[in-house]
Design a protein around this motif. Structure first.
Motif, PDB file in Angstrom:
ATOM      1  N   LEU A   1       0.838  -1.188   0.000  1.00  0.00           N
ATOM      2  CA  LEU A   1       0.000   0.000   0.000  1.00  0.00           C
ATOM      3  C   LEU A   1       0.877   1.244   0.000  1.00  0.00           C
ATOM      4  CD1 LEU A   1      -2.686  -0.941   2.680  1.00  0.00           C
ATOM      5  CD2 LEU A   1      -2.991  -0.855   0.198  1.00  0.00           C
ATOM      6  N   GLN A   2       0.533   2.204  -0.838  1.00  0.00           N
ATOM      7  CA  GLN A   2       1.149   3.527  -0.843  1.00  0.00           C
ATOM      8  C   GLN A   2       0.129   4.459  -0.207  1.00  0.00           C
ATOM      9  OE1 GLN A   2       4.171   4.799  -1.892  1.00  0.00           O
ATOM     10  NE2 GLN A   2       3.490   6.791  -1.212  1.00  0.00           N
ATOM     11  N   CYS A   3       0.500   5.099   0.904  1.00  0.00           N
ATOM     12  CA  CYS A   3      -0.462   5.889   1.668  1.00  0.00           C
ATOM     13  C   CYS A   3      -0.032   7.343   1.804  1.00  0.00           C
ATOM     14  CB  CYS A   3      -0.621   5.303   3.069  1.00  0.00           C
ATOM     15  SG  CYS A   3      -1.250   3.619   3.078  1.00  0.00           S
ATOM     16  N   THR A   4      -1.011   8.223   1.783  1.00  0.00           N
ATOM     17  CA  THR A   4      -0.813   9.624   2.119  1.00  0.00           C
ATOM     18  C   THR A   4      -1.855   9.988   3.179  1.00  0.00           C
ATOM     19  OG1 THR A   4      -2.265  10.406   0.359  1.00  0.00           O
ATOM     20  CG2 THR A   4       0.073  10.258  -0.147  1.00  0.00           C
ATOM     21  N   ALA A   5      -1.436  10.793   4.135  1.00  0.00           N
ATOM     22  CA  ALA A   5      -2.340  11.171   5.221  1.00  0.00           C
ATOM     23  C   ALA A   5      -2.131  12.630   5.569  1.00  0.00           C
ATOM     24  CB  ALA A   5      -2.080  10.304   6.456  1.00  0.00           C
ATOM     25  N   ASP A   6      -3.180  13.223   6.143  1.00  0.00           N
ATOM     26  CA  ASP A   6      -3.043  14.575   6.668  1.00  0.00           C
ATOM     27  C   ASP A   6      -3.603  14.592   8.074  1.00  0.00           C
ATOM     28  OD1 ASP A   6      -5.856  16.092   6.766  1.00  0.00           O
ATOM     29  OD2 ASP A   6      -5.847  14.753   5.034  1.00  0.00           O
ATOM     30  N   LEU A   7      -3.018  15.461   8.881  1.00  0.00           N
ATOM     31  CA  LEU A   7      -3.454  15.649  10.257  1.00  0.00           C
ATOM     32  C   LEU A   7      -3.959  17.068  10.405  1.00  0.00           C
ATOM     33  CD1 LEU A   7      -0.283  14.178  11.970  1.00  0.00           C
ATOM     34  CD2 LEU A   7      -2.376  12.993  11.335  1.00  0.00           C
ATOM     35  N   SER A   8      -5.166  17.213  10.855  1.00  0.00           N
ATOM     36  CA  SER A   8      -5.724  18.535  11.098  1.00  0.00           C
ATOM     37  C   SER A   8      -5.559  18.835  12.582  1.00  0.00           C
ATOM     38  CB  SER A   8      -7.195  18.570  10.700  1.00  0.00           C
ATOM     39  OG  SER A   8      -7.722  19.860  10.930  1.00  0.00           O
TER      40      SER A   8
END
Length: 169
Positions: free
Chosen positions: A104-111
């Motif tokens: 899996l290639q993942c991108t995430a953001d944290l608010s």
């Protein structure tokens, strides 16, 4: 190929990303009772990413994970039992293997209250699960605009991941 239960896979998020909220605390306070001495400009934090929503996007209609399928998850970022932010993550399946594994290639953001952080990376999932996950902090906004470092995630339940973040600014 095995069926994949998105609720059984929590990054965090992927997600594995939540710990950065406490960048305002001194590293020794945020790291917990173990303390530790870190180089100037480096902070280490431990938090929990708690998945609240998740979906599997099947791009080709097959009965299991295949190239291009996506896992989309989001949830809360916690310190103890206190919610301190939210996260969202998209993981794309980029490799399958006959031995019941895939990448899996993942991108995430944290608010977060003082800005956002971005995290990304690739890892392998086997029949035993994703194992420990190491991802790169790729940037941020606000207080985190010069952020880089790593996020180490350990799945602790079907909806929670313990995160250790090494933030360098």
């Amino acid at each position: 190929m095995r069926h994949f239960n998105v609720k059984g896979f929590v990054l965090s998020a992927v997600t594995g990303c939540a710990a950065l909220i406490f960048c305002a605390q001194p590293a020794s306070a945020a790291a917990g009772s173990g303390g530790g001495h870190y180089p100037p400009g480096e902070e280490v934090f431990q938090l929990t990413a708690q998945q609240t929503q998740g979906a599997f996007v099947d791009v080709d209609g097959s009965s299991g994970p295949s190239l291009g399928d996506e896992f989309v998850v989001s949830g809360n970022l916690l310190r103890g039992t206190t919610a301190v932010g939210t996260y969202s993550e998209i993981c794309t399946l980029t490799r399958t293997a006959p031995a019941d594994e895939f990448d899996l290639q993942c991108t995430a953001d944290l608010s977060l209250a003082q800005g956002q952080l971005t995290v990304q990376g690739r890892f392998t999932v086997t029949s035993a699960g994703p194992g420990d996950i190491d991802l790169a902090i790729t940037g941020g906004t606000g207080r985190y605009r010069t952020a880089h470092g790593t996020v180490h995630g350990v799945t602790t339940s079907s909806t929670e991941t313990r995160l250790t973040v090494r933030l360098i600014r």
